[in-house]
Design an enzyme around this catalytic site. Structure first.
Site, short mmCIF file in Angstrom:
data_model
loop_
_atom_site.label_atom_id
_atom_site.label_comp_id
_atom_site.label_asym_id
_atom_site.label_seq_id
_atom_site.Cartn_x
_atom_site.Cartn_y
_atom_site.Cartn_z
N ASP A 253 -50.78 -6.34 -2.83
CA ASP A 253 -51.34 -7.49 -2.13
C ASP A 253 -50.25 -8.39 -1.60
O ASP A 253 -49.65 -9.17 -2.33
CB ASP A 253 -52.26 -8.28 -3.08
N ASP B 219 -55.81 -13.93 1.88
CA ASP B 219 -55.33 -13.69 0.52
C ASP B 219 -56.47 -13.84 -0.50
O ASP B 219 -56.25 -13.68 -1.69
CB ASP B 219 -54.18 -14.64 0.17
N LYS C 218 -48.21 -14.26 1.00
CA LYS C 218 -47.77 -14.92 -0.21
C LYS C 218 -46.29 -15.30 -0.12
O LYS C 218 -45.51 -14.63 0.55
CB LYS C 218 -47.94 -13.98 -1.42
N ARG D 222 -62.37 -10.40 -3.41
CA ARG D 222 -63.82 -10.60 -3.40
C ARG D 222 -64.48 -9.86 -2.23
O ARG D 222 -65.66 -9.50 -2.32
CB ARG D 222 -64.13 -12.10 -3.36
N LYS E 191 -61.59 -3.96 -8.94
CA LYS E 191 -60.76 -4.32 -7.79
C LYS E 191 -59.50 -3.47 -7.80
O LYS E 191 -58.74 -3.49 -8.77
CB LYS E 191 -60.39 -5.80 -7.84
N ASP F 73 -52.19 -5.73 -8.73
CA ASP F 73 -53.46 -6.29 -8.26
C ASP F 73 -54.57 -5.24 -8.27
O ASP F 73 -55.70 -5.54 -7.89
CB ASP F 73 -53.29 -6.87 -6.86
N GLU G 38 -58.84 -11.67 -0.69
CA GLU G 38 -59.31 -10.35 -0.25
C GLU G 38 -60.06 -9.58 -1.32
O GLU G 38 -60.90 -8.74 -1.02
CB GLU G 38 -58.11 -9.51 0.24
#
Length: 486
Positions: A256, A334, A263, A338, A251, A275, A336
């Site tokens: 993010d 959020d 967030k 996956r 990933k 991230d 995202e």
């Protein structure tokens, strides 16, 4: 790549050594060169327990540092003891130690030398970044492992391995620590090209148009709110006559914000430059394979984009079509990671490898359950999970298995308008995220590493240095080199 101290093996302490690390067991004779008795050491709080350090002042010559050796140190204890010794060096540039010689009976010379090398090189890492004061960098320039001549060959093999694994972990730290305005998806792709040329793996970079042709709707959907284009980077290491095919997916959310499910502005949000730690670990893993003589073919996919809110951003209720044709209703922007991993896993499965492992800073749920020391491992294949846990034990990057439990929780992902939703409700978040990912690996044995908890350290501790720790890098190196198909 960050510069690191040179590590060598010698049969005696070099005259240039400014610090000499002397192992002291918890009982028995104290080495004479310390110039202190056991009672004097104990008066200063030093008992010889594993990893303790005590600097012994000297009016001339090198500073002696007593290093606790307990009753003999495991490889993981050697690594942490070497890290403690390295930090005890302060601003001195040259270190020598006989630490590998107090390894426990079940630790080989090579493993002991590797562990000590890793401890020195990982503890001496500091992120300098944009600071004008470069003195923050650790000044250590060389370290010598003092070993009998008869152990020299094995020790040098261990040092070579330790340099490769530590260099990889330091690279992962450097990437994850870099501010998001200085490292976007295009930047990491460009770095991958340079690293591939240097460390012997092939690199293919896919831009937005190519991702559209490939039907990678997950990464394109996440990227829709950003002015920065996405990149997918495919890395391939191919040895002669490979024994197995290993696929890795990382990933790479370069920053993010949460998208329109934005967030809160808090310390965790400020860490969201990290991230992309999964992609950093995978890219860094690839840099170690040739030097370690890895006999497996390793193919990796880095899924890189940021996740931003804007007028064009992904909306709640949007439906995305992933590379393998499955459709996903977005219920939270959020969630995202996956979505981008789904495309990478689909492509990995198409290549029909023997195993797929993905690594991601995926869920706060895993962090809530396991804290900041353990990463979660969840998979469809128990032998693969067991192999990853064995690598975790070897590298001291601990994993804890959590259930996949598709039969109990898959229904939480049901959608009225698509094949599934991208979230499963307020409970079992790490498991439902893994169930989502399992929809994209086909029949290939697969495991997922959720490293949200241990991606960052608040302070120096053992082999970890403050900031991004490169968690999962040495673990994946060990797994990729040692994997054998069932």
């Amino acid at each position: 790549m960050t510069n690191h101290a040179a590590v060598a093996v010698a049969s005696s302490v070099p005259t240039s050594a400014e610090v000499v690390g002397v192992p002291v067991r918890s009982s028995g004779t104290v080495p004479r060169q310390l110039g202190l008795s056991r009672s004097a050491l104990e008066a200063n709080g030093f008992t010889g327990a594993a990893g303790q350090v005590l600097a012994v002042p000297s009016s001339k010559g090198a500073t002696m540092v007593a290093v606790g050796a307990g009753d003999g140190l495991s490889a993981n204890e050697l690594r942490d003891a070497a890290a403690a010794l390295t930090r005890a060096c302060g601003k001195r540039a040259s270190l020598a130690t006989t630490l590998p010689m107090v390894a426990a009976d079940d630790v080989s010379v090579a493993a002991a030398a590797q562990a000590v090398t890793e401890g020195v090189l990982l503890a001496s890492y500091r992120y300098v970044g944009s600071k004008n004061d470069a003195s923050i960098a650790n000044p250590l320039t060389d370290a010598t492992l003092v070993m009998p001549a008869k152990a020299s060959k094995q020790a040098k093999e261990g040092v070579t391995a330790g340099i490769a694994t530590s260099r990889a972990a330091r690279l992962a730290r450097e990437l994850a620590n870099t501010p998001p305005n200085l490292l976007n998806a295009r930047d990491i792709a460009a770095q991958a090209v340079e690293l591939g040329a240097e460390y012997g793996f092939d690199v293919e970079v896919f831009d937005k148009d190519q991702l559209t042709v490939l039907g990678c709707g997950g990464i394109l959907g996440v990227n829709a709110g950003s002015t920065e284009p996405p990149r997918m980077v495919k890395l391939t290491y191919t040895p002669r006559r490979p024994k197995a095919d290993v696929a890795l997916v990382g990933k790479g959310v370069m920053y993010d914000s949460g998208g329109i499910s934005i967030k809160p502005s808090n310390p965790m949000h400020a860490l969201m430059k990290m991230d992309m730690s999964g992609a950093a670990a995978v890219l860094s893993t690839m840099t170690a394979l040739r030097d370690l003589g890895c006999r497996n073919r390793v193919t990796a996919w880095l899924m890189c984009t940021d996740n931003m809110p804007s007028g064009s951003a992904l909306k709640l209720g949007d439906v995305l079509t992933i590379r393998n044709g499955k459709t996903v209703e977005v219920q939270n922007t959020d969630a995202e990671g996956r979505l981008i991993l789904a495309d990478g896993l689909s492509l990995a499965a198409e290549s029909e490898p023997d195993v797929i492992v993905d690594i991601a800073t995926l869920t706060g749920s895993a962090m809530a359950a396991l804290g900041t020391e353990y990463a979660a491992v969840i998979g469809s294949s128990q032998p693969v999970v067991d192999a990853l846990i064995a690598s975790a034990d070897t590298t001291d990057e601990p994993l804890w298995q959590m259930p996949l439990a598709r039969d109990k929780y898959r229904k939480l992902l049901d959608s009225v308008v698509a094949d599934m939703r991208n979230i499963g409700g307020p409970y079992a978040g790490a498991t439902t995220a893994a169930i989502f990912l399992s929809e994209f690996v086909g029949d290939v044995p697969w495991a997922h590493l959720d490293i949200a908890g241990p991606m960052n350290a608040e302070g120096d501790a053992g082999w970890k240095s403050k900031g991004a720790v490169g968690f999962g890098t040495r673990l994946l190196v060990d797994f990729a080199c040692g994997f054998e198909p069932a």
